[in-house]
Structure formats: structure tokens, C-alpha cells
Design a protein around this motif. Sequence first.
Motif, PDB file in Angstrom:
ATOM      1  N   ALA A  62       0.815  -1.225   0.000  1.00  0.00           N
ATOM      2  CA  ALA A  62       0.000   0.000   0.000  1.00  0.00           C
ATOM      3  C   ALA A  62       0.848   1.275   0.000  1.00  0.00           C
ATOM      4  CB  ALA A  62      -0.939  -0.003   1.206  1.00  0.00           C
ATOM      5  N   TYR A  63       1.949   1.279   0.769  1.00  0.00           N
ATOM      6  CA  TYR A  63       2.780   2.488   0.854  1.00  0.00           C
ATOM      7  C   TYR A  63       3.566   2.703  -0.439  1.00  0.00           C
ATOM      8  CZ  TYR A  63       1.647   1.804   5.768  1.00  0.00           C
ATOM      9  OH  TYR A  63       0.970   1.608   6.943  1.00  0.00           O
ATOM     10  N   ALA A  64       4.097   1.612  -1.003  1.00  0.00           N
ATOM     11  CA  ALA A  64       4.832   1.727  -2.265  1.00  0.00           C
ATOM     12  C   ALA A  64       3.893   2.161  -3.394  1.00  0.00           C
ATOM     13  CB  ALA A  64       5.498   0.396  -2.610  1.00  0.00           C
ATOM     14  N   PHE A  65       2.651   1.664  -3.369  1.00  0.00           N
ATOM     15  CA  PHE A  65       1.666   2.054  -4.386  1.00  0.00           C
ATOM     16  C   PHE A  65       1.381   3.552  -4.297  1.00  0.00           C
ATOM     17  CE2 PHE A  65      -2.343   2.565  -6.499  1.00  0.00           C
ATOM     18  CZ  PHE A  65      -2.384   1.577  -7.480  1.00  0.00           C
ATOM     19  N   LEU A  66       1.224   4.060  -3.085  1.00  0.00           N
ATOM     20  CA  LEU A  66       0.933   5.486  -2.923  1.00  0.00           C
ATOM     21  C   LEU A  66       2.123   6.349  -3.314  1.00  0.00           C
ATOM     22  CD1 LEU A  66      -0.864   7.828  -2.088  1.00  0.00           C
ATOM     23  CD2 LEU A  66      -0.201   7.427   0.295  1.00  0.00           C
ATOM     24  N   VAL A  67       3.331   5.988  -2.866  1.00  0.00           N
ATOM     25  CA  VAL A  67       4.531   6.770  -3.215  1.00  0.00           C
ATOM     26  C   VAL A  67       4.701   6.800  -4.739  1.00  0.00           C
ATOM     27  CG1 VAL A  67       7.056   6.821  -3.112  1.00  0.00           C
ATOM     28  CG2 VAL A  67       5.738   6.421  -1.030  1.00  0.00           C
ATOM     29  N   THR A  68       4.513   5.652  -5.378  1.00  0.00           N
ATOM     30  CA  THR A  68       4.650   5.583  -6.840  1.00  0.00           C
ATOM     31  C   THR A  68       3.585   6.438  -7.524  1.00  0.00           C
ATOM     32  OG1 THR A  68       5.527   3.339  -6.641  1.00  0.00           O
ATOM     33  CG2 THR A  68       4.743   4.003  -8.811  1.00  0.00           C
ATOM     34  N   THR A  69       2.355   6.398  -7.015  1.00  0.00           N
ATOM     35  CA  THR A  69       1.265   7.200  -7.592  1.00  0.00           C
ATOM     36  C   THR A  69       1.583   8.692  -7.498  1.00  0.00           C
ATOM     37  OG1 THR A  69      -0.384   5.505  -7.061  1.00  0.00           O
ATOM     38  CG2 THR A  69      -1.199   7.751  -7.385  1.00  0.00           C
ATOM     39  N   VAL A  70       2.043   9.144  -6.333  1.00  0.00           N
ATOM     40  CA  VAL A  70       2.386  10.563  -6.170  1.00  0.00           C
ATOM     41  C   VAL A  70       3.561  10.925  -7.077  1.00  0.00           C
ATOM     42  CG1 VAL A  70       3.096  12.365  -4.539  1.00  0.00           C
ATOM     43  CG2 VAL A  70       1.480  10.589  -3.806  1.00  0.00           C
ATOM     44  N   ASP A 108      -0.687  11.846   8.178  1.00  0.00           N
ATOM     45  CA  ASP A 108       0.082  10.821   8.885  1.00  0.00           C
ATOM     46  C   ASP A 108      -0.172   9.430   8.290  1.00  0.00           C
ATOM     47  OD1 ASP A 108       2.085  10.850  10.699  1.00  0.00           O
ATOM     48  OD2 ASP A 108       0.842  10.415  12.434  1.00  0.00           O
ATOM     49  N   VAL A 109      -0.183   9.377   6.974  1.00  0.00           N
ATOM     50  CA  VAL A 109      -0.463   8.129   6.260  1.00  0.00           C
ATOM     51  C   VAL A 109       0.686   7.129   6.380  1.00  0.00           C
ATOM     52  CG1 VAL A 109      -0.705   7.191   3.919  1.00  0.00           C
ATOM     53  CG2 VAL A 109      -2.096   9.128   4.627  1.00  0.00           C
ATOM     54  N   PHE A 110       1.940   7.645   6.402  1.00  0.00           N
ATOM     55  CA  PHE A 110       3.105   6.764   6.326  1.00  0.00           C
ATOM     56  C   PHE A 110       3.667   6.425   7.706  1.00  0.00           C
ATOM     57  CE2 PHE A 110       3.275   9.149   2.280  1.00  0.00           C
ATOM     58  CZ  PHE A 110       3.203   8.072   1.400  1.00  0.00           C
ATOM     59  N   PRO A 111       4.208   5.211   7.874  1.00  0.00           N
ATOM     60  CA  PRO A 111       4.988   4.907   9.081  1.00  0.00           C
ATOM     61  C   PRO A 111       6.204   5.826   9.155  1.00  0.00           C
ATOM     62  CG  PRO A 111       4.590   2.918   7.767  1.00  0.00           C
ATOM     63  CD  PRO A 111       4.162   4.084   6.935  1.00  0.00           C
ATOM     64  N   ALA A 112       6.755   5.983  10.352  1.00  0.00           N
ATOM     65  CA  ALA A 112       7.852   6.940  10.579  1.00  0.00           C
ATOM     66  C   ALA A 112       9.060   6.653   9.691  1.00  0.00           C
ATOM     67  CB  ALA A 112       8.254   6.921  12.051  1.00  0.00           C
ATOM     68  N   ASP A 113       9.400   5.355   9.490  1.00  0.00           N
ATOM     69  CA  ASP A 113      10.616   5.050   8.718  1.00  0.00           C
ATOM     70  C   ASP A 113      10.462   5.436   7.248  1.00  0.00           C
ATOM     71  OD1 ASP A 113       8.741   2.994   8.437  1.00  0.00           O
ATOM     72  OD2 ASP A 113      10.264   1.477   8.048  1.00  0.00           O
ATOM     73  N   ILE A 114       9.268   5.237   6.687  1.00  0.00           N
ATOM     74  CA  ILE A 114       9.052   5.620   5.286  1.00  0.00           C
ATOM     75  C   ILE A 114       9.029   7.142   5.156  1.00  0.00           C
ATOM     76  CG2 ILE A 114       7.404   5.590   3.369  1.00  0.00           C
ATOM     77  CD1 ILE A 114       6.678   2.771   4.112  1.00  0.00           C
ATOM     78  N   LYS A 115       8.379   7.805   6.094  1.00  0.00           N
ATOM     79  CA  LYS A 115       8.328   9.279   6.064  1.00  0.00           C
ATOM     80  C   LYS A 115       9.738   9.854   6.107  1.00  0.00           C
ATOM     81  CE  LYS A 115       6.016  13.187   8.255  1.00  0.00           C
ATOM     82  NZ  LYS A 115       5.066  13.617   9.293  1.00  0.00           N
ATOM     83  N   LEU A 116      10.600   9.286   6.963  1.00  0.00           N
ATOM     84  CA  LEU A 116      11.985   9.743   7.069  1.00  0.00           C
ATOM     85  C   LEU A 116      12.736   9.498   5.763  1.00  0.00           C
ATOM     86  CD1 LEU A 116      14.288  10.873   8.826  1.00  0.00           C
ATOM     87  CD2 LEU A 116      14.747   8.527   9.580  1.00  0.00           C
ATOM     88  N   ALA A 117      12.531   8.318   5.164  1.00  0.00           N
ATOM     89  CA  ALA A 117      13.219   7.982   3.914  1.00  0.00           C
ATOM     90  C   ALA A 117      12.781   8.913   2.782  1.00  0.00           C
ATOM     91  CB  ALA A 117      12.947   6.526   3.537  1.00  0.00           C
ATOM     92  N   SER A 138      13.149   0.926   2.530  1.00  0.00           N
ATOM     93  CA  SER A 138      12.120   1.230   3.539  1.00  0.00           C
ATOM     94  C   SER A 138      10.756   0.732   3.087  1.00  0.00           C
ATOM     95  CB  SER A 138      12.048   2.739   3.801  1.00  0.00           C
ATOM     96  OG  SER A 138      13.246   3.197   4.347  1.00  0.00           O
ATOM     97  N   LEU A 139      10.435   0.937   1.816  1.00  0.00           N
ATOM     98  CA  LEU A 139       9.145   0.480   1.289  1.00  0.00           C
ATOM     99  C   LEU A 139       9.062  -1.047   1.255  1.00  0.00           C
ATOM    100  CD1 LEU A 139       8.800   3.029  -1.650  1.00  0.00           C
ATOM    101  CD2 LEU A 139       7.375   2.958   0.403  1.00  0.00           C
ATOM    102  N   ARG A 140      10.175  -1.693   0.928  1.00  0.00           N
ATOM    103  CA  ARG A 140      10.184  -3.155   0.797  1.00  0.00           C
ATOM    104  C   ARG A 140       9.903  -3.865   2.120  1.00  0.00           C
ATOM    105  NH1 ARG A 140      13.870  -6.353  -1.854  1.00  0.00           N
ATOM    106  NH2 ARG A 140      12.617  -7.865  -0.730  1.00  0.00           N
ATOM    107  N   LYS A 141      10.219  -3.209   3.238  1.00  0.00           N
ATOM    108  CA  LYS A 141       9.973  -3.830   4.558  1.00  0.00           C
ATOM    109  C   LYS A 141       8.504  -4.193   4.739  1.00  0.00           C
ATOM    110  CE  LYS A 141      13.387  -1.103   7.055  1.00  0.00           C
ATOM    111  NZ  LYS A 141      13.464  -0.019   8.048  1.00  0.00           N
ATOM    112  N   TYR A 142       7.622  -3.523   4.017  1.00  0.00           N
ATOM    113  CA  TYR A 142       6.185  -3.724   4.193  1.00  0.00           C
ATOM    114  C   TYR A 142       5.590  -4.675   3.148  1.00  0.00           C
ATOM    115  CZ  TYR A 142       6.756  -0.066   7.589  1.00  0.00           C
ATOM    116  OH  TYR A 142       7.184   0.651   8.686  1.00  0.00           O
ATOM    117  N   ASP A 143       6.475  -5.293   2.340  1.00  0.00           N
ATOM    118  CA  ASP A 143       6.006  -6.307   1.399  1.00  0.00           C
ATOM    119  C   ASP A 143       5.616  -7.585   2.132  1.00  0.00           C
ATOM    120  OD1 ASP A 143       6.530  -4.662  -0.725  1.00  0.00           O
ATOM    121  OD2 ASP A 143       8.307  -5.726  -1.433  1.00  0.00           O
ATOM    122  N   ALA A 144       4.667  -8.316   1.575  1.00  0.00           N
ATOM    123  CA  ALA A 144       4.379  -9.660   2.096  1.00  0.00           C
ATOM    124  C   ALA A 144       5.584 -10.560   1.793  1.00  0.00           C
ATOM    125  CB  ALA A 144       3.130 -10.211   1.409  1.00  0.00           C
TER     126      ALA A 144
END
Length: 203
Positions: A62-70, A108-117, A138-144
Motif C-alpha cells: 500500500a505504501y509503495a503504491f501510494l509513493v509511486t502514484t504521487v 500521517d499516512v506513512f509509518p515513521a521510517d518511510i516518512k523519514l526515507a 524502507s518500502l520493501r519492509k512492508y512487502d508480504a
Amino acid sequence: MDKIQVLARYMPPEAAPLIGRWIDHFKCDFKISRTRGTKFGDYRAPFDGKGHRISVNYDLNAYAFLVTTVHEFAHLYTWNQHQHKVKPHGTEWKENFKKMMQPFFEKDVFPADIKLAITKYLNNPAASSCSDLNLYRSLRKYDAPKENIITVEKLPMQSLFKMKDGRVFRKDEKLRKRYKCTEVATRRVYLFSPVAEVEVVEQ
């Protein structure tokens, strides 16, 4: 199902309404795409009677999808301002990416580590695109979890690995940003990104 409901299946649900408004505002053809090994998303400028087109891989977390979309909407916005007169990931694009990412920081959509990255990435003029490794990791950490899949950087030297197409390589040497690897069958040398996903071959 309306587009906001569809988008909410692929990105953090609280981000979906704003992305839906962007699709309408920019009259953008937005597609959720099949997996593409070489890229997460794509932007195509208006051409030959077609308007703005954005596609994003369906299998991103979900986070990688949003970052890529933006990221891709920032290309669209930059094209509207400058068309082809500026570099694809130049100062103008970075400013627009930062501006368009701000509402999601405020929510505050993103976890702290992604926001920092993301913040580090935007403040680093040397990082040319979302291939920035710190952000990517950072994004890959949230992959299944993916069974038997590993990134090239985590493999021991001289170990063998296999690509999706079945070709087998040996990891030989670390260069400045990539790894030199030899295809076993042809002895040809290829350069691999540290975060390329491969399958371990038991020796």
C-alpha cells in the motif's frame, strides 16, 4: 464500485479520496497495471489525441503504491507547467513531488521510517528518482514475504541465483553501486541492482 473504493484496496484508504480528486482534476487515465520488472509505475504525457496516462503496478504494498502514484502525478503536474523543457527528475519535479506528498504527511499516512526515507530522498539532489535505494528498502519492509526470494545484496559472494526467466548467474564482485554477476551458461557479465529480487540456486 467507484474509483475511491478501488484505490482504497491498493493504497492506505485515507489517501484514496485525494488521489481520486487528482484523477478527475487532471483528467487522467489511471490504470492499475500488471507487474513490470523494470518499473513500479509510468507516466505518459498527452499525445496523438490521448490525455495524461498513469499506470501503477498492482502488486506493490500500500505504501509503495501510494509513493509511486504521487511520483507519477508529480511528473504530470511538472509536464503541465514545463512540458518537455525540464529534466524528468530535476528540481521542478522534486519541488512538485514534495508539494504533492505534503497532504499525506499531514494525514500521517506513512509509518515513521518511510516518512523519514521520503524526506531524506527529497533533500538529496543526487537521488534522481524513486530508485533511491534507501527509500526502496524502507518500502520493501512492508512487502508480504515471498518464498525463496532474496535480494542480490543479501546473497554471499560466489553464490548462484536464478532470474524469473530461468537464467542462472553467479554473484562475483561489488562495484560502487551495483554487483557484477556472470551468467553461467554464456559467461557474459551483467550488472545487477543491490535490491533486484532473485531466487537462490542450491549448490
